[in-house]
Motif scaffolding. Structure first.
Motif, PDB file in Angstrom:
ATOM      1  N   ASP A   7      -9.817  -6.850 -25.382  1.00  0.00           N
ATOM      2  CA  ASP A   7      -9.411  -6.636 -26.770  1.00  0.00           C
ATOM      3  C   ASP A   7      -8.728  -5.278 -26.935  1.00  0.00           C
ATOM      4  N   GLN A   8      -9.190  -4.298 -26.191  1.00  0.00           N
ATOM      5  CA  GLN A   8      -8.617  -2.958 -26.310  1.00  0.00           C
ATOM      6  C   GLN A   8      -7.206  -2.903 -25.721  1.00  0.00           C
ATOM      7  N   VAL A   9      -6.972  -3.626 -24.632  1.00  0.00           N
ATOM      8  CA  VAL A   9      -5.619  -3.709 -24.087  1.00  0.00           C
ATOM      9  C   VAL A   9      -4.679  -4.325 -25.114  1.00  0.00           C
ATOM     10  N   ARG A  10      -5.098  -5.434 -25.721  1.00  0.00           N
ATOM     11  CA  ARG A  10      -4.263  -6.094 -26.725  1.00  0.00           C
ATOM     12  C   ARG A  10      -4.002  -5.170 -27.911  1.00  0.00           C
ATOM     13  N   ALA A  11      -5.029  -4.436 -28.353  1.00  0.00           N
ATOM     14  CA  ALA A  11      -4.867  -3.540 -29.503  1.00  0.00           C
ATOM     15  C   ALA A  11      -3.892  -2.410 -29.190  1.00  0.00           C
ATOM     16  N   ALA A  12      -4.017  -1.821 -27.991  1.00  0.00           N
ATOM     17  CA  ALA A  12      -3.123  -0.727 -27.611  1.00  0.00           C
ATOM     18  C   ALA A  12      -1.680  -1.213 -27.552  1.00  0.00           C
ATOM     19  N   VAL A  13      -1.460  -2.393 -26.966  1.00  0.00           N
ATOM     20  CA  VAL A  13      -0.103  -2.939 -26.874  1.00  0.00           C
ATOM     21  C   VAL A  13       0.440  -3.242 -28.266  1.00  0.00           C
ATOM     22  N   ALA A  14      -0.382  -3.811 -29.139  1.00  0.00           N
ATOM     23  CA  ALA A  14       0.086  -4.152 -30.486  1.00  0.00           C
ATOM     24  C   ALA A  14       0.516  -2.906 -31.250  1.00  0.00           C
ATOM     25  N   GLU A  15      -0.282  -1.834 -31.157  1.00  0.00           N
ATOM     26  CA  GLU A  15       0.090  -0.587 -31.829  1.00  0.00           C
ATOM     27  C   GLU A  15       1.397  -0.036 -31.259  1.00  0.00           C
ATOM     28  N   GLU A  45       9.807   0.086 -19.117  1.00  0.00           N
ATOM     29  CA  GLU A  45       9.674  -0.805 -17.964  1.00  0.00           C
ATOM     30  C   GLU A  45       8.476  -0.417 -17.104  1.00  0.00           C
ATOM     31  N   HIS A  46       8.209   0.877 -17.022  1.00  0.00           N
ATOM     32  CA  HIS A  46       7.043   1.352 -16.265  1.00  0.00           C
ATOM     33  C   HIS A  46       5.751   0.848 -16.903  1.00  0.00           C
ATOM     34  N   ILE A  47       5.675   0.872 -18.235  1.00  0.00           N
ATOM     35  CA  ILE A  47       4.481   0.349 -18.915  1.00  0.00           C
ATOM     36  C   ILE A  47       4.256  -1.110 -18.518  1.00  0.00           C
ATOM     37  N   ALA A  48       5.300  -1.921 -18.643  1.00  0.00           N
ATOM     38  CA  ALA A  48       5.163  -3.342 -18.314  1.00  0.00           C
ATOM     39  C   ALA A  48       4.791  -3.527 -16.851  1.00  0.00           C
ATOM     40  N   GLY A  49       5.406  -2.744 -15.976  1.00  0.00           N
ATOM     41  CA  GLY A  49       5.103  -2.862 -14.551  1.00  0.00           C
ATOM     42  C   GLY A  49       3.664  -2.518 -14.236  1.00  0.00           C
ATOM     43  N   ASP A  50       3.130  -1.487 -14.878  1.00  0.00           N
ATOM     44  CA  ASP A  50       1.732  -1.115 -14.632  1.00  0.00           C
ATOM     45  C   ASP A  50       0.769  -2.174 -15.157  1.00  0.00           C
ATOM     46  N   LEU A  51       1.033  -2.700 -16.333  1.00  0.00           N
ATOM     47  CA  LEU A  51       0.156  -3.738 -16.876  1.00  0.00           C
ATOM     48  C   LEU A  51       0.109  -4.945 -15.947  1.00  0.00           C
ATOM     49  N   LEU A  52       1.279  -5.338 -15.432  1.00  0.00           N
ATOM     50  CA  LEU A  52       1.315  -6.471 -14.504  1.00  0.00           C
ATOM     51  C   LEU A  52       0.636  -6.124 -13.192  1.00  0.00           C
ATOM     52  N   ALA A  53       0.883  -4.921 -12.678  1.00  0.00           N
ATOM     53  CA  ALA A  53       0.270  -4.525 -11.409  1.00  0.00           C
ATOM     54  C   ALA A  53      -1.258  -4.507 -11.518  1.00  0.00           C
ATOM     55  N   TYR A  54      -1.785  -3.984 -12.614  1.00  0.00           N
ATOM     56  CA  TYR A  54      -3.237  -3.954 -12.772  1.00  0.00           C
ATOM     57  C   TYR A  54      -3.809  -5.365 -12.859  1.00  0.00           C
ATOM     58  N   ALA A  55      -3.115  -6.233 -13.574  1.00  0.00           N
ATOM     59  CA  ALA A  55      -3.563  -7.624 -13.640  1.00  0.00           C
ATOM     60  C   ALA A  55      -3.546  -8.255 -12.251  1.00  0.00           C
ATOM     61  N   GLY A  56      -2.501  -7.980 -11.481  1.00  0.00           N
ATOM     62  CA  GLY A  56      -2.407  -8.536 -10.137  1.00  0.00           C
ATOM     63  C   GLY A  56      -3.483  -8.027  -9.204  1.00  0.00           C
ATOM     64  N   GLN A  57      -3.741  -6.720  -9.250  1.00  0.00           N
ATOM     65  CA  GLN A  57      -4.791  -6.154  -8.392  1.00  0.00           C
ATOM     66  C   GLN A  57      -6.132  -6.816  -8.676  1.00  0.00           C
ATOM     67  N   LEU A  58      -6.448  -6.923  -9.963  1.00  0.00           N
ATOM     68  CA  LEU A  58      -7.758  -7.433 -10.361  1.00  0.00           C
ATOM     69  C   LEU A  58      -7.875  -8.932 -10.122  1.00  0.00           C
ATOM     70  N   ALA A 122      -9.053   0.304 -18.902  1.00  0.00           N
ATOM     71  CA  ALA A 122      -8.900   1.669 -19.411  1.00  0.00           C
ATOM     72  C   ALA A 122      -7.613   2.311 -18.893  1.00  0.00           C
ATOM     73  N   MET A 123      -7.289   2.062 -17.619  1.00  0.00           N
ATOM     74  CA  MET A 123      -6.029   2.601 -17.081  1.00  0.00           C
ATOM     75  C   MET A 123      -4.831   1.968 -17.777  1.00  0.00           C
ATOM     76  N   GLY A 124      -4.914   0.666 -18.051  1.00  0.00           N
ATOM     77  CA  GLY A 124      -3.831   0.006 -18.761  1.00  0.00           C
ATOM     78  C   GLY A 124      -3.656   0.559 -20.168  1.00  0.00           C
ATOM     79  N   VAL A 125      -4.758   0.749 -20.867  1.00  0.00           N
ATOM     80  CA  VAL A 125      -4.687   1.321 -22.209  1.00  0.00           C
ATOM     81  C   VAL A 125      -4.094   2.727 -22.152  1.00  0.00           C
ATOM     82  N   ALA A 126      -4.536   3.523 -21.174  1.00  0.00           N
ATOM     83  CA  ALA A 126      -4.014   4.886 -21.038  1.00  0.00           C
ATOM     84  C   ALA A 126      -2.511   4.879 -20.797  1.00  0.00           C
ATOM     85  N   GLU A 127      -2.039   3.986 -19.929  1.00  0.00           N
ATOM     86  CA  GLU A 127      -0.604   3.903 -19.672  1.00  0.00           C
ATOM     87  C   GLU A 127       0.155   3.593 -20.962  1.00  0.00           C
ATOM     88  N   VAL A 128      -0.370   2.660 -21.734  1.00  0.00           N
ATOM     89  CA  VAL A 128       0.300   2.283 -22.979  1.00  0.00           C
ATOM     90  C   VAL A 128       0.305   3.445 -23.964  1.00  0.00           C
TER      91      VAL A 128
END
Length: 366
Positions: A7-15, A45-58, A122-128
């Motif tokens: 939920d926090q990832v979605r909230a950070a991206v929405a803001e 583009e870096h934001i999007a790349g990190d979000l995808l990379a974190y999803a892929g790692q996990l 948390a890393m994804g939220v921080a990147e955003v």
């Protein structure tokens, strides 16, 4: 403790997207993002790349390195399209976090080579948050994320940073993007996911300030406890960790660890009582819930934590004090390689506890 992450990832991206879409009709290629060398488009583009990379790692449970893939945008993708990709990759990370079991970990290099679902969130939220700030600064947009998101990020992946009265300026300061009165400028930084140490059939999982706050307040700290609650000593140590974090003296490598069985149930805690002193001495303590005692868990946990401590350059000796009458605890230390030692041989140590009961000192040296 509430489940934190998706939920926090979605909230950070929405803001983020709500602010950046107000400037989607502008040229992002010709404008630097704040203090970065990247343009606003490259940063997005870096934001999007990190979000995808974190999803892929996990999702892939990568254990030893980054999964070798990256995102590529179609030629001619405009800022509005880039923001569509950020929204999509945010959904992918949020969904991955929600569907990943709590004890699963995947590779991330900083600083202990892995992170769990909460860490990747948390890393994804921080990147955003941080890179939206950079883009907004470059484009001249006003942006301030919710204080709750900032506080949550600080409590999970910035355990070494003393929290301030306003989480957003504190996070900006901690990442070299702002100033806080009374604190020196930050010129280099990294976040810190909790350390996890193997201990035979157990794992010692580093406790974050966020988990410590919850434990100190009577919660579960995000762990499923054998017997449905931790032992009182675990809550006391959590309060001490919380106070050290508030004071800015907490260091995760010299902090508190939950002792977790293979079935995912936490059975106790083992912890340092602070950073090593000038002579390299550090003290540990431990406890188990009553139902977990007598199975060798304390010995395995103490041995693993002590082995790891003595492998560090800053530790020369690990100490523990036990009540004279607590023969079971003394036996744990003996089995873990500790030797009973006169106080005068090792330095100042209490000879009696707060209630006047005699204590005995045990030491294991490198």
């Amino acid at each position: 403790m509430r489940v934190w992450g998706g939920d926090q990832v979605r909230a950070a991206v929405a803001e983020s997207v709500a602010v950046l879409r107000t400037a989607a009709d502008r040229d992002w290629d010709g404008v630097k993002a704040g203090r970065l060398d990247w343009t606003c488009r490259e940063t997005a583009e870096h934001i999007a790349g990190d979000l995808l990379a974190y999803a892929g790692q996990l999702a892939g449970r990568a254990q030893h390195a980054w999964v070798p893939f990256e995102i590529t945008f179609d030629e001619g993708t405009d800022p509005a399209g880039v923001l569509d990709v950020i929204e999509t990759t945010g959904v992918l990370l949020a969904a991955t976090v929600r569907t990943t079991p709590p004890r699963v970990r995947a590779f991330h290099p900083y600083p202990f080579r892995s992170a769990d679902r909460e860490g990747f969130a948390a890393m994804g939220v921080a990147e955003v948050l941080l890179h939206t700030h950079d883009i907004a600064e470059g484009l001249g947009l006003a942006y301030e994320p919710s204080a709750g998101l900032c506080a949550d990020v600080l409590a999970r992946i910035f355990p070494h940073v003393r929290p301030g009265p306003d989480p957003w300026p504190t996070l900006l300061w901690a990442t070299g993007r702002g100033a806080v009165t009374g604190r020196p400028p930050v010129t280099g930084w990294r976040w810190s996911n909790p350390l996890v140490l193997p201990a035979g059939r157990l794992a010692l999982e580093g406790v974050t300030p966020a988990a410590a706050q919850d434990l100190a307040a009577g919660g579960d700290g995000g762990f499923v406890w054998l017997g449905d609650r931790p032992y009182d000593g675990t809550r006391e140590v959590a309060r001490a960790l919380r106070e050290a974090w508030y004071a800015g003296t907490h260091r995760p490598e010299s902090g508190m660890f939950a002792v977790v069985r293979e079935d995912g149930r936490a059975v106790g805690s083992v912890s340092f009582h602070g950073v090593p002193d000038e002579e390299g001495r550090t003290e540990i303590g431990y406890d188990l819930v009553p139902a977990a005692r007598g199975h060798g868990h304390a010995t395995a946990a103490v041995t693993a934590l002590t082995d790891w401590a003595l492998s560090r350059d800053d530790v020369s000796a690990v100490c523990a004090t036990v009540e004279e009458a607590n023969t079971a605890s003394a036996a744990v230390l003996t089995r873990s390689g500790f030797v009973r030692t006169p106080v005068e041989e090792t330095g100042p140590a209490p000879e009696r506890d707060a209630e006047g009961r005699p204590l005995r000192l045990y030491v294991r040296r490198a």
